[in-house]
Design an enzyme around this catalytic site. Structure first.
Site, short mmCIF file in Angstrom:
data_model
loop_
_atom_site.label_atom_id
_atom_site.label_comp_id
_atom_site.label_asym_id
_atom_site.label_seq_id
_atom_site.Cartn_x
_atom_site.Cartn_y
_atom_site.Cartn_z
N GLU A 54 -21.95 -34.08 42.19
CA GLU A 54 -21.63 -34.57 40.86
C GLU A 54 -22.81 -35.34 40.26
O GLU A 54 -23.52 -36.05 40.97
CB GLU A 54 -20.42 -35.52 40.98
CG GLU A 54 -19.77 -35.88 39.68
CD GLU A 54 -18.47 -36.67 39.89
OE1 GLU A 54 -17.62 -36.24 40.71
OE2 GLU A 54 -18.34 -37.72 39.24
N ASP A 67 -23.35 -37.73 36.70
CA ASP A 67 -22.53 -38.31 35.64
C ASP A 67 -23.29 -39.11 34.60
O ASP A 67 -24.12 -39.95 34.94
CB ASP A 67 -21.55 -39.35 36.22
CG ASP A 67 -20.57 -38.76 37.19
OD1 ASP A 67 -20.09 -37.65 36.95
OD2 ASP A 67 -20.27 -39.43 38.20
N GLU A 87 -21.42 -41.61 32.05
CA GLU A 87 -20.10 -42.11 31.67
C GLU A 87 -20.29 -43.19 30.61
O GLU A 87 -21.14 -44.08 30.78
CB GLU A 87 -19.36 -42.66 32.88
CG GLU A 87 -18.90 -41.55 33.79
CD GLU A 87 -18.41 -42.04 35.15
OE1 GLU A 87 -17.36 -41.57 35.60
OE2 GLU A 87 -19.08 -42.89 35.75
N GLN A 89 -23.16 -45.53 31.94
CA GLN A 89 -23.30 -45.55 33.39
C GLN A 89 -23.77 -44.18 33.84
O GLN A 89 -23.32 -43.17 33.31
CB GLN A 89 -21.94 -45.88 33.99
CG GLN A 89 -21.84 -45.77 35.49
CD GLN A 89 -20.54 -46.39 36.02
OE1 GLN A 89 -20.23 -47.53 35.77
NE2 GLN A 89 -19.78 -45.59 36.74
N THR A 90 -24.68 -44.15 34.80
CA THR A 90 -25.02 -42.87 35.44
C THR A 90 -24.66 -42.98 36.91
O THR A 90 -24.62 -44.08 37.47
CB THR A 90 -26.52 -42.52 35.30
OG1 THR A 90 -27.30 -43.56 35.92
CG2 THR A 90 -26.92 -42.37 33.85
N ASN A 91 -24.41 -41.84 37.51
CA ASN A 91 -24.03 -41.85 38.92
C ASN A 91 -24.29 -40.47 39.51
O ASN A 91 -24.35 -39.48 38.78
CB ASN A 91 -22.54 -42.19 39.05
CG ASN A 91 -22.15 -42.57 40.47
OD1 ASN A 91 -22.99 -42.72 41.35
ND2 ASN A 91 -20.86 -42.71 40.71
N GLU A 115 -24.03 -45.98 41.23
CA GLU A 115 -23.94 -46.31 39.82
C GLU A 115 -25.09 -47.16 39.32
O GLU A 115 -25.55 -48.07 40.02
CB GLU A 115 -22.63 -47.07 39.52
CG GLU A 115 -21.35 -46.27 39.72
CD GLU A 115 -20.83 -46.33 41.15
OE1 GLU A 115 -21.55 -46.86 42.04
OE2 GLU A 115 -19.69 -45.85 41.38
N TRP A 166 -9.98 -49.55 34.91
CA TRP A 166 -11.26 -50.06 35.38
C TRP A 166 -12.38 -50.13 34.37
O TRP A 166 -13.37 -50.84 34.58
CB TRP A 166 -11.75 -49.26 36.58
CG TRP A 166 -12.13 -47.86 36.24
CD1 TRP A 166 -11.28 -46.81 36.05
CD2 TRP A 166 -13.45 -47.34 36.04
NE1 TRP A 166 -11.98 -45.69 35.73
CE2 TRP A 166 -13.32 -45.97 35.72
CE3 TRP A 166 -14.74 -47.89 36.09
CZ2 TRP A 166 -14.42 -45.14 35.45
CZ3 TRP A 166 -15.83 -47.06 35.82
CH2 TRP A 166 -15.66 -45.71 35.51
N GLY A 204 -13.45 -54.44 34.36
CA GLY A 204 -12.65 -54.19 35.54
C GLY A 204 -11.17 -54.06 35.26
O GLY A 204 -10.34 -54.38 36.10
#
Ligand code: NAG
Length: 329
Positions: A106, A108, A110, A123-125, A137, A201, A205
């Protein structure tokens, strides 16, 4: 103000010179994609060159590329919903989780919504070969409001490296290394775009939920680029057509001159707000690929409280639930 505008222009000029694949066809929706879920919450405009996906109290929405790709350059110009977007998540990502349930890969982007007056965060992951126990992340601010206009978000994936770009500026590079082993994505993936309710989340959070009083939330996609070779995921045979990405054309996009590297570092210094490499609560020993800088270590102490987990992009269609870590900072 002038300073940041100047910086922007330098970024743009530089990026145009290096990171734009030539003659890359922009596909219409019907040529390259199919709807994944969300019935009428996916709408086509401009002869299928623009796609709108919405979240309301009934459902989110999403689409997926018709083919899987082994390596390539994948891009879209995206305009995010504005105003009160707490809990809303827009994801632009590659995955093969539907085919390789136990050892999926994957990549990402996001986009995490926020309460009124606060910016979206991105966010990247990455996950490789089912490495869902290790979230990699990173989070960033942006130098523009992504809900005001279209901006280009791109992923370059070759056999040796992965680069995430925003408006052609490299923001993150992952080099394949011995130590990372299978954690570096190496099986064919599809390209996805989804919008969904990440109340549990996404914003602080889970403190701020999606408020459907302000729905529908609509994310707009233009200039969809799939520049790779379609691959049969099981036989691994490629179907490369004329104008498709070959190894050389991808390497060209990924060439990182020292000047370009400087731009990336500049961006990261200024806009990165979280990196897994500095999260001592999740990783008392940083994952192997992390290069620890003592100054950054100090800077990231206590910044951007993030809870990871509940990593579900499109509930109905994904049976996997990776990353069951729930660390509250
Ligand atoms: C990926 O995972 C599978 C099974 O989980 C394993 O057999 C394989 O060796 C792994 N591949 C790499 C490149 O690590």
């Amino acid at each position: 103000m002038v300073g940041s505008l100047g910086l922007c222009m330098v970024f743009t000029i530089f990026a145009l010179a290096y990171a734009s694949p030539k003659n890359v066809p922009i596909l219409s929706f019907d040529e390259g994609y199919t709807q994944l879920f969300g019935d009428s919450n996916l709408m086509l405009h401009r002869d299928g060159k623009a796609v709108h996906i919405s979240l309301d109290e009934r459902t989110g929405a999403g689409f997926v590329s018709q083919d899987l790709y082994l390596h390539g350059f994948f891009s879209a110009s995206i305009k995010l919903p504005s105003d009160y977007t707490a809990g809303v998540v827009v994801a632009f990502y590659m995955s093969n989780g539907d085919i390789f349930e136990k050892n999926h890969d994957e990549l990402d982007f996001e986009f995490l919504g926020n309460i009124r007056g606060k910016e979206w965060r991105i966010q990247t992951n990455i996950y490789g070969n089912g490495s869902t126990g290790i979230g990699r992340e990173e989070r960033y601010g942006l130098w523009f409001d992504p809900s005001e206009d279209f901006h280009k978000y791109s992923i370059l994936w070759t056999a040796d490296q992965i680069i995430f770009f925003v408006d052609n500026i490299p923001i993150r590079e992952i080099k394949r290394s011995e130590e990372m082993g299978g954690d570096f994505p190496s099986k064919p993936m599809s390209l996805y775009a989804t919008i969904w309710d990440g109340s549990t989340w996404a914003t602080s959070g889970g403190r701020y939920k999606v408020n459907y009083k302000y729905s529908p939330y609509t994310a707009e996609f233009n200039d969809l680029i799939l520049h790779g070779c379609a691959v049969d995921p099981l036989e691994q045979s490629t179907r490369c057509g004329e104008g498709d990405a070959d190894h050389n054309s991808l390497s060209e996009i990924g060439l990182i001159s020292s000047e370009r590297k400087g731009k990336m570092e500049e961006f990261r210094k200024k806009y990165m707000t979280y990196s897994y490499c500095y999260d001592r609560i999740r990783y008392p020993t940083p994952p192997v690929e992390c290069v620890i800088d003592p100054h950054e270590s100090e800077r990231f102490r206590g910044l951007d409280g993030v809870r990871f987990g509940g990593h579900r992009k499109h509930r109905k269609h994904h049976h996997r639930s990776p990353s069951s870590t729930t660390t509250t900072l």
